[in-house]
Design a protein around this motif. Sequence first.
Motif: not given
Length: 434
Positions: A235-260
């Motif tokens: 869902q967070l990735l899907r916000c990029a094309p619409e520049q919604s969520w935190l992406f309304k502030h611009g192209r911000i990075p997202m960092s995760y710890l996740m399962h391989d």
Amino acid sequence: MSFPFLLQRSFSTSIRCPYRTKNIPENVVAKALTTQPASRGGFKDAQDIQDTKPGTEPRSASTSKAVRKPKARKGNIPLPVNRIDLPPRSEWRNYFPVGGMALKSRISIANPETAALVADSFVPNGSRDKVIIEAYAGPGALTRALMQLPKERIRKIIVLEDAEQYLNFLNPLQEADPRVQVLPMNGFLWDTYHQLDVQGFLDDVETTPWNQSNPYLHFISHLPMDVLGEQLLAQLLRCAPEQSWLFKHGRIPMSYLMHDWVWDRISASTEDLARCKLSVIAQAVSEFNHTIDPRLLVPYNDHFYPDAINPAYSSRTENRRRGTPFVAGTFRPLEHQIIQSGMLDKWDYCLRKLFVLKSTPLKNAVGHLAPGSAVLKSYLTSDDVPPEQRTDMKKIIRKLSVEDWAAVVGAFDRWPFAPEELLITDSFSRDDRI
């Protein structure tokens, strides 16, 4: 368009008795009832359930939900006086239970040296005055590592965590460091990020044009190991094309710890069997990379909590996954988005409809999009299409590139008889999406 993501359906079963019941003497029944063991669960008193805390706004109806009361600390062990530092790893089970619906999917970094390594990779040398939003902070080992980075790198750390057991060890951090603000909010809910704006937590964050990376705002999270964690990332990735969520502030990075195994699905190429809808969306909207060598995060028990469970002793999927390796990675939205604004629902529809036929050639699968959609073959291969833009209809669905998918969705969009109600979707309505 709404997607019932946050709803939980209760199930019930009925059992019929095909044989004649026996006549049991009443004194036997009475004796059995008086000797029944105490039930493992039961109704709680109203005072045991606390929906709101003093001084905080009540949750909106769209985000409120019943939460199972977490288990008490083992043996009712009192909290340590010093909670700025975490207790030794050997004592974590006393303070951070792993049972219950709310906590069973939570994995947290536990080794302080590993946390320092991850923090430095997420916010490396050269970073200046960043505002960090950290979701699913857990006990806060990574939070503490971020606090220990050179102060010029980070201006503010906003911690989102709503589990009381973890808040006991997070709240003292904001007393120790004025840069830290701990908010008892769920990082999964849209309303949480809406409240960040409404309450002014991001008023001092500079918004940058989309053609520039935003160096001032950074989202960091442990990703829960259940299906909700993977859907959160999608869902967070899907916000990029619409520049919604935190992406309304611009192209911000997202960092995760996740399962391989989640990373493998995201990064799967057209030649990998693991390629899926998430692979296509992630590669269409972002570029991503490991921030540290994954070999530095194994073996699992040396770095994460809770301990791994031997698969031989558990039939639960989430328990079998506990102990699989973790990776640390950062995602950066692409400047040029191949998914155009307003087209996300059509991408979701086409991906869902066709990936159920992932081993079928496109020429045979395209007719399953909707009645009459076989005509789309002419939209993709006719003489009107420039040779370099024609789609290879012999490719199986799993091997379609992002550019191939763009051509398919574009043809679907131009087709005058395409369905208007796209009920198969991964998008949320404004009320409950993230």
